[in-house]
Motif scaffolding. Structure first.
Motif, PDB file in Angstrom:
ATOM      1  N   ARG A   1       0.845  -1.200   0.000  1.00  0.00           N
ATOM      2  CA  ARG A   1       0.000   0.000   0.000  1.00  0.00           C
ATOM      3  C   ARG A   1       0.880   1.249   0.000  1.00  0.00           C
TER       4      ARG A   1
ATOM      5  N   ASP B   1      -1.751  -0.440   7.629  1.00  0.00           N
ATOM      6  CA  ASP B   1      -1.133  -1.217   6.550  1.00  0.00           C
ATOM      7  C   ASP B   1      -1.878  -2.525   6.336  1.00  0.00           C
TER       8      ASP B   1
ATOM      9  N   GLU C   1      -0.496  10.160   8.486  1.00  0.00           N
ATOM     10  CA  GLU C   1       0.678   9.419   8.946  1.00  0.00           C
ATOM     11  C   GLU C   1       0.770   9.479  10.468  1.00  0.00           C
ATOM     12  N   HIS C   2       0.993   8.341  11.086  1.00  0.00           N
ATOM     13  CA  HIS C   2       1.097   8.201  12.540  1.00  0.00           C
ATOM     14  C   HIS C   2      -0.200   8.612  13.237  1.00  0.00           C
TER      15      HIS C   2
ATOM     16  N   GLY D   1       0.214   0.499  14.026  1.00  0.00           N
ATOM     17  CA  GLY D   1      -1.239   0.627  14.012  1.00  0.00           C
ATOM     18  C   GLY D   1      -1.832  -0.407  13.063  1.00  0.00           C
TER      19      GLY D   1
ATOM     20  N   ASP E   1      -2.859   6.288  12.849  1.00  0.00           N
ATOM     21  CA  ASP E   1      -3.632   5.046  13.024  1.00  0.00           C
ATOM     22  C   ASP E   1      -3.600   4.532  14.462  1.00  0.00           C
TER      23      ASP E   1
ATOM     24  N   TYR F   1       9.985   4.275  16.099  1.00  0.00           N
ATOM     25  CA  TYR F   1       8.530   4.208  15.900  1.00  0.00           C
ATOM     26  C   TYR F   1       7.833   3.984  17.250  1.00  0.00           C
TER      27      TYR F   1
HETATM   28  C1  GLA Z   1       3.972   2.260   9.581  1.00  0.00           C
HETATM   29  C2  GLA Z   1       3.019   1.498  10.497  1.00  0.00           C
HETATM   30  C3  GLA Z   1       1.597   2.025  10.344  1.00  0.00           C
HETATM   31  C4  GLA Z   1       1.523   3.542  10.469  1.00  0.00           C
HETATM   32  C5  GLA Z   1       2.597   4.200   9.608  1.00  0.00           C
HETATM   33  C6  GLA Z   1       2.688   5.683   9.848  1.00  0.00           C
HETATM   34  O1  GLA Z   1       3.673   2.002   8.249  1.00  0.00           O
HETATM   35  O2  GLA Z   1       3.049   0.129  10.200  1.00  0.00           O
HETATM   36  O3  GLA Z   1       0.759   1.394  11.286  1.00  0.00           O
HETATM   37  O4  GLA Z   1       1.608   3.940  11.805  1.00  0.00           O
HETATM   38  O5  GLA Z   1       3.886   3.651   9.836  1.00  0.00           O
HETATM   39  O6  GLA Z   1       1.532   6.309   9.424  1.00  0.00           O
END
Ligand code: GLA
Length: 383
Positions: free
Chosen positions: A30, A182, A36-37, A179, A39, A231
């Motif tokens: 995907r 993905d 972003e960040h 989160g 979820d 992360y």
């Molecule tokens: C990674 C994580 C997702 C999300 C993104 C940031 O891809 O696997 O869950 O938090 O970073 O948006």
């Protein structure tokens, strides 16, 4: 693409394990357009499926072993374990952890599995922020569900289960407290659409990409080590901020409360919270612009998102900042500012995404090659 990869998986099963495939499954990688960040703060995201992905083929065995080969990126790896014990995690970074995690998750969900031979092939670049691991886990999850006797065509709720298993696998077998974006994108996103996902209740809205828009995904080639550590730290900072504001999740924090109730919250956690709160607003703004086919407004949301990720969430790296700035300059020059670019994915290297008119793609790609040189570029909606 999914059919071609499934055929390759059948061939790999035959070639490496001398077995005829009984059935196959596929899940795409995907790219996240925006959100972003958000979820893991139960907010909103807007990813879309790539043509790249992972395909898996399987043949049942008469014993209780799982024997798997992965033939991706020119290399063949093997994993082999018994279903009589709970699969032990391998050292960090081993692809077999995704298989072991998914088998453990399926069994935790009371799915009854027998032995099988499995072949895996995939073409999502690793570490580029395009969810190669979610694509692998979800393809495996769909296969395991079917091997356990579930319907060949999975229902929306069984796809949600697969996404949850894949997230559990990341947490418990890969060490990243990610989160659900993905995994949900890999499980339910379809080509040519963006998926507006509410990460609180997993409700989705499918929004078609306008026919004259395209998405360029430009790999900066930069990868950073120890990304899971960074992360997980961002996630903890968000939780600290939510506790400070007295909300269950940052999703629940109103923009007007941010400064008003800041009190003694430290500078870093404050900026992390500000990113999440403003990013959620940007996702909704971008989704509205997408529905209205307003590329200028959509592009502005992307550019604001990048700045917030650079300054408040601090997950960009100089090479990605420079690339995003270059693409934005080319978009103002060749497309009169209709469109925008930003980093995509978890950050710390990886790809820049640009959304623009199809008609402007050629001059912008040419301009990019002239200024930045040869880059790996993937597209959505260009053919
Ligand atoms: C990674 C994580 C997702 C999300 C993104 C940031 O891809 O696997 O869950 O938090 O970073 O948006």
């Amino acid at each position: 693409m999914s059919h071609r990869l499934q055929r390759e998986a059948r061939i790999a099963l035959q070639h490496h394990l001398q077995r005829e495939s009984v059935f196959e499954s596929f899940a795409p990688g995907r790219v996240n357009l925006i959100g972003e960040h958000t979820d893991y703060n139960e907010g909103f995201v807007l990813p879309c499926a790539l043509e790249l992905g992972t395909a898996v083929a399987m043949a049942p065995r008469t014993d209780r072993r799982i024997v798997a080969i992965s033939a991706s990126h020119g290399q063949v790896h093997r994993d082999d374990f018994s279903l009589d014990e709970s699969p032990t995690p391998l050292p960090r970074g081993a692809w077999g952890n995704y298989l072991r995690g998914m088998v453990a998750a399926a069994r935790n969900a009371d799915e009854v599995l027998s032995g099988m031979d499995i072949a895996i092939v995939g073409n999502v670049p690793q570490g580029a922020g395009l969810s190669s691991s979610a694509s692998l886990s979800v393809a495996l999850g769909k296969l395991l569900q079917r091997a356990a006797g579930n319907a060949a065509l999975p229902s929306p709720s069984s796809l949600q289960h697969v996404a949850r298993w894949a997230q559990w696998t990341e947490h418990h077998y890969a060490g990243c407290l990610c989160g659900i974006m993905d995994q949900m994108a890999a499980a339910v996103a379809a080509p040519a659409e963006a998926l507006l996902l509410d990460c609180r209740d997993l409700s989705i809205e499918r929004i078609a990409l306008p026919a004259d828009w395209c998405v360029l995904i430009i790999d900066s080639g930069t990868r950073r080590e120890l990304v899971a550590g960074e992360y997980n730290q961002r996630r903890r900072q968000c939780e600290t901020a939510a506790r400070h504001y007295g909300v269950p999740m940052l999703r629940d924090l109103q923009p007007s409360q941010l400064s008003k109730h800041r009190g003694a919250l430290d500078e870093i956690c404050f900026r992390r919270a500000r990113h999440v709160v403003t990013e959620n607003e940007r996702v909704l703004r971008a989704a509205a612009a997408l529905k209205a086919a307003d590329l200028r407004a959509f592009g502005a949301a992307l550019q604001d998102s990048h700045e917030s990720l650079r300054l408040d969430f601090e997950v960009t790296v100089p090479a990605v900042d420079a690339l995003a700035a270059e693409v934005n300059t080319l978009i103002s020059r060749h497309a009169d500012g209709r469109g925008g670019a930003r980093m995509t994915g978890g950050g710390f290297g990886g790809c820049v995404i640009a959304v623009l008119e199809r008609a402007a793609a050629d001059p912008i790609l040419t301009g990019l090659r002239q200024t930045v040189g040869q880059l790996q570029i993937f597209t959505v909606g260009l053919h």
